[in-house]
Design an enzyme around this catalytic site. Sequence first.
Site: not given
Length: 723
Positions: A117, A124-125, A274, A337, A428, A454, A456, A537, A628
């Site tokens: 995610v 870049r990410f 995020s 998302r 969630e 878990f 949220d 991550p 986040d």
Amino acid sequence: MTDRVTIGRLSIDPELHEFVRTEALPGSEVDEAAFWAGAERLLAELGPRRAELLATRDRLQQTIDAWHGEHPGAIDQAAYEEFLTEIGYLVPEPDEVRVTTRDVDPEISAVPGPQLVVPVLNARFATNAANARWGSLYDALYGTDAIDEADGKEKGGDYNPVRGRAVVAWARDFLDSIAPLAGASHADAQAYRIVDGHLEVQTESGPVRLADPAQLAGWRGAPEAPEGILLVHNGLHAEIQIDADDSIGAADQAGVKDVLLESAVTCIMDLEDSIAAVDAADKVQAWRNWLQLMQGTLAEEVSKGGRTFRRELNPDRDYSSATGELTKKGRALLFVRHVGHLMDSEAVLLDGEPVSEGFLDALIAGLGSVHDLRGPNAGGNSRTGSVYVVKPKMHGPEEVQLTVDLFAAVEEILGLEPNTFKVGIMDEERRTSANLKACIAAARDRVAFINTGFLDRTGDEMHTSMQAGPMVRKAAMKGTDWISAYEDSNVDVGLACGLKGHAQIGKGMWAAPDNMAEMLEQKIGHPKAGATCAWVPSPTAATLHATHYHQVDVLARQDELAAGGPRTERSALLTVPVGEAAEWSEQDRRDEVDNNVQGILGYVVRWVDSGVGCSKVPDITGTNLMEDRATCRISSQHVANWLHHGVVDKELVEDSFRRMAVKVDEQNSGDPTYQPMAPAFDGEAFRAAQDLVYAGLEQPSGYTEPILHRRRAAKKAEDAGRS
């Protein structure tokens, strides 16, 4: 450009209008006038339904708050559930639900594996994440604590051959476990070659072959001296890379320089928790990055090790095989998302009023997705012609139905076949968990993903049950009854509804990106739980987590779980995690508040001051954790709950805010752009953190977005005024 563009009843931010006109529409085969006319119709028709559903959230919360006020003390579970049914919070469970989602790519329907995610606002990410479909096992082991530093295996600055040998030994053991040789170990290999379409491995005792010859999927280079050997196991691939001229390969008797693992099979490009997008300019950049991902053109200039280079999206990978040429995808299959139903956006006004930001995500990101379905870039993401959207923070089946109708309307505007848009249901929110089967039923033709969240889910539990009493300490939350019921129920309901072969069943994030040894020990629990994907991550974590899907045959595990039937009842999901305040000492209470407040400040100061929506944030002990808005939601709701019930007073909380602000300032002292919160304690970030706690009870469902957006927008205006 300053003047808004008026089209019919719509007033459109000029930057958004220009982006749609000059970048998103060309090549889409969508007419500009028809697009905006369709957008106006969609916003006008579905906007009132959304408003009614948001009002329903508030009405239900007020009714639940009043019930707890009328029934103090220990909760009568039967009476509580009867009440929730009477007010419509719990809906009748459908007898049988079978999903019928079609045209689903195998990465979702048939290949369990890690899921990244990533904030799509960061090019870049996003590029790195898309390219994380394949990852170096050698690099993942060498550069992390997956290999310890005892007995001369320190990482250090220069290459350490002792550590390198430990990496190679680990990788050879892994190859033996997933693709064993008949009568030998990969550690014995002196050469790899292809003979008559079979893998032949030369050892000191002679040539050997794979114990299961079918595990050879393909090869690169000349058969007698291949550059790569592609193996397959549990649907995932591993490539033995061979180059005797490479510095690593030269030290290996078989010339092996690396083992490349198929890693992040899927990736969620995130427009939601995020990222810190608070205005049209922010959103346009996020939508632009998604468009370029769909066009296959996203790239970023990267400076590393004293040099600058252009990082682009990986091409597909070509191999030879016994039956001809073979191509494997070079990039992760991408979801996008959207934001949930709550927030509005001034990027577009309808009759002068802001419209649903989530509706705009469907329209604008949806337009971007068309470039993967038509034209020269078609099929770069989905080979089956589908668009995969994760829709978060939906409360119950009526809100899922709104999303289904929203996607149908967007398909009509874009000229797409019905059910092109697939939906991922984030389980969630408490009302979704308790009514998951009905939620899946509402999207049975579209559902391609469910998962447990878990963080949220805990935040929503706290807010929904705010008046029931003080919540247990945060560390104790994972040991409560509802958590285990929630994790089991999600998988059980998904399997009972026939998601296997149609959709992913996912689990949550590993939050400590630097603790890979611990992740290797613990995160195997997710595939063992029957999850076909679980969040990681980083690309490095994806590569290491991929080894778990070789150790566990998830699809077989799902068959075992389905045969066993449901492991819990809906009632268990509704047990309220109220604690005994009398059991907590004054120091316990102070420590709990400090832990929460430090986490809030550490996250919020980056969100508000720097516009960073997700990053590694040191916790109170200095351990880096991925934070986040979901983690922020828990911490702020927890302190608000204790404050409300008198477990702590405002003086203690305020003292904690000031002491923890100093600590967070110290943790960020190495950042030359960082603006300290102390000693003034009056900046937008510090005030935002306070608002999240002191106004926590009034926030819709305990969400952090309204406060964070307002404070970030004020900070941007403040910074613009200075310049």
